[in-house]
Design an enzyme around this catalytic site. Structure first.
Site, mmCIF file in Angstrom:
data_model
loop_
_atom_site.group_PDB
_atom_site.id
_atom_site.type_symbol
_atom_site.label_atom_id
_atom_site.label_comp_id
_atom_site.label_asym_id
_atom_site.label_seq_id
_atom_site.Cartn_x
_atom_site.Cartn_y
_atom_site.Cartn_z
ATOM 1 N N HIS A 42 -47.173 92.331 -17.345
ATOM 2 C CA HIS A 42 -45.711 92.156 -17.229
ATOM 3 C C HIS A 42 -44.989 92.196 -18.570
ATOM 4 O O HIS A 42 -43.864 91.737 -18.676
ATOM 5 C CB HIS A 42 -45.412 90.851 -16.491
ATOM 6 C CG HIS A 42 -45.836 89.600 -17.226
ATOM 7 N ND1 HIS A 42 -46.318 88.493 -16.578
ATOM 8 C CD2 HIS A 42 -45.841 89.277 -18.550
ATOM 9 C CE1 HIS A 42 -46.587 87.556 -17.460
ATOM 10 N NE2 HIS A 42 -46.304 88.013 -18.674
ATOM 11 N N HIS A 100 -41.321 82.318 -18.156
ATOM 12 C CA HIS A 100 -41.532 82.124 -19.591
ATOM 13 C C HIS A 100 -40.379 81.366 -20.236
ATOM 14 O O HIS A 100 -40.122 81.511 -21.427
ATOM 15 C CB HIS A 100 -41.687 83.464 -20.296
ATOM 16 C CG HIS A 100 -42.818 84.321 -19.825
ATOM 17 N ND1 HIS A 100 -42.830 84.971 -18.619
ATOM 18 C CD2 HIS A 100 -43.989 84.635 -20.428
ATOM 19 C CE1 HIS A 100 -43.955 85.667 -18.494
ATOM 20 N NE2 HIS A 100 -44.678 85.482 -19.572
ATOM 21 N N HIS A 130 -54.627 88.420 -24.077
ATOM 22 C CA HIS A 130 -53.657 88.516 -25.170
ATOM 23 C C HIS A 130 -53.372 87.142 -25.746
ATOM 24 O O HIS A 130 -53.465 86.135 -25.061
ATOM 25 C CB HIS A 130 -52.355 89.216 -24.776
ATOM 26 C CG HIS A 130 -51.524 88.624 -23.673
ATOM 27 N ND1 HIS A 130 -51.966 88.432 -22.389
ATOM 28 C CD2 HIS A 130 -50.225 88.206 -23.666
ATOM 29 C CE1 HIS A 130 -50.990 87.947 -21.635
ATOM 30 N NE2 HIS A 130 -49.916 87.783 -22.394
ATOM 31 N N GLU A 141 -52.875 83.708 -18.373
ATOM 32 C CA GLU A 141 -52.069 84.254 -17.262
ATOM 33 C C GLU A 141 -52.931 84.909 -16.185
ATOM 34 O O GLU A 141 -52.523 84.993 -15.018
ATOM 35 C CB GLU A 141 -51.081 85.312 -17.791
ATOM 36 C CG GLU A 141 -49.936 84.740 -18.591
ATOM 37 C CD GLU A 141 -49.019 85.826 -19.156
ATOM 38 O OE1 GLU A 141 -47.965 85.477 -19.678
ATOM 39 O OE2 GLU A 141 -49.374 87.040 -19.099
HETATM 40 C C1 DHB Z 1 -46.377 90.198 -24.228
HETATM 41 C C2 DHB Z 1 -47.143 89.775 -23.152
HETATM 42 C C3 DHB Z 1 -46.692 88.756 -22.338
HETATM 43 O O1 DHB Z 1 -47.402 88.266 -21.277
HETATM 44 C C4 DHB Z 1 -45.442 88.176 -22.561
HETATM 45 O O2 DHB Z 1 -45.005 87.245 -21.692
HETATM 46 C C5 DHB Z 1 -44.685 88.576 -23.647
HETATM 47 C C6 DHB Z 1 -45.139 89.598 -24.480
HETATM 48 C C7 DHB Z 1 -46.852 91.301 -25.123
HETATM 49 O O3 DHB Z 1 -48.014 91.724 -25.030
HETATM 50 O O4 DHB Z 1 -46.039 91.806 -25.890
HETATM 51 FE FE FE Z 2 -46.437 86.680 -20.255
#
Ligand code: DHB
Ligand code: FE
Length: 280
Positions: A12, A59, A193, A240
């Site tokens: 997302h 978020h 991530h 997540e």
């Molecule tokens: C990114 C990934 C996320 O899940 C998010 O909420 C904000 C940024 C990213 O990889 O840039």
């Molecule tokens: Fe996110």
């Protein structure tokens, strides 16, 4: 009777909304990522689900850190997107189905999932971008949506096992609704991530690929990890991925893997698209 036809996963990241809004999807950086959605888009346009239950995390747009429900269900007939500070124009409002939502809420609570019910709910990139990637952008969206928010932002966050069990309860909730609705469940966010700290930029391709394989064919595998173990492997925001287990828990134990696509990196994230279909 309502029934769940299948589930789809999607990352997302906010940059996806930016790429779509600025017509960059065919540029070299983005092309392979967006190509990975084409079979999922085709599946959705063939199966035409009436309702998408979108399992996502907020978020900070709807819930700020002062009040964070562990699980929250949208119980409205309309959901609005809003400015998140990315200079992106909010997309058109999404149609909900409050009556169906209240049925789901009642069933979940009877099954001891004491969720927060939201008669107003603003939906952020966690909800909007998977829908845009899967359906394109519309003034009138082609599917009714029900947001199901999972706290993956402020600890303590629910365990992978708890998310899987929520999915099982969700299946029971959907299948006890008398209207003939075809329902798809989207598991969004992930994969690995980490956006801040010393390990910012962390991506674990091996773990991502294992998650994709196991969530399709052996979802119990992921329910055995603690949240610390998931974050150690997948990064702090990689947590997540537990939301994929809500989707998976809502499906039958054996599913048909219609489509699987992994792309890395996109922004700071390993991104996976899975289309899982219930048999019959
Ligand atoms: C990114 C990934 C996320 O899940 C998010 O909420 C904000 C940024 C990213 O990889 O840039
Ligand atoms: Fe996110």
């Amino acid at each position: 009777m309502a029934r769940i036809i299948g589930g789809v996963t999607s990352s997302h990241i906010p940059a996806v909304g930016n790429a779509i809004a600025n017509n960059q999807t065919q540029e070299p950086y983005w092309k392979r990522f967006f190509d990975g959605y084409k079979p999922a888009q085709a599946w959705l346009s063939e199966k035409k689900p009436d309702v998408a239950i979108v399992v996502y995390n907020d978020h900070g747009l709807n819930f700020f850190l002062d009040k964070v429900p562990t699980f929250a269900l949208g119980c409205a007939d309309t959901y609005h997107n809003d400015d998140e500070g990315w200079a992106l124009k909010p997309v058109a409002p999404f149609k909900g189905d409050a009556q169906f939502s209240w049925h789901i809420a009642e069933s979940l609570i009877q099954q001891e999932f004491d969720i927060c019910t939201c008669q107003e709910m603003k939906v952020d990139h966690g909800f909007v971008n998977p829908i845009r990637a899967l359906y394109g952008t519309h003034e009138v969206w082609p599917v009714t949506t029900i947001p199901l928010a999972v706290n993956t932002v402020q600890h303590p966050v629910p365990s992978a096992l708890r998310c899987y069990k929520l999915g099982q309860a969700l299946r029971q909730a959907v299948e006890s609704y008398p209207e003939d609705l075809r329902v798809v469940v989207f598991g969004t966010g992930g994969l690995s991530h980490q956006l801040q700290g010393e390990r910012a930029g962390l991506i674990d391709v091996e773990f991502d690929l294992d998650c994709m394989e196991k969530i399709a064919n052996d979802p119990q595998w992921m329910t055995r990890f603690s949240n610390s173990e998931i974050m150690r492997r997948a990064g702090t925001e990689g947590i997540e991925t537990i939301m994929w287990l809500v989707m998976r828990g809502a499906l039958q134990s054996n599913v048909k893997v219609v489509h699987k696509h992994y792309h890395v990196p996109i922004s700071n994230t390993g991104a996976g698209v899975l289309v899982l279909e219930n048999y019959g």
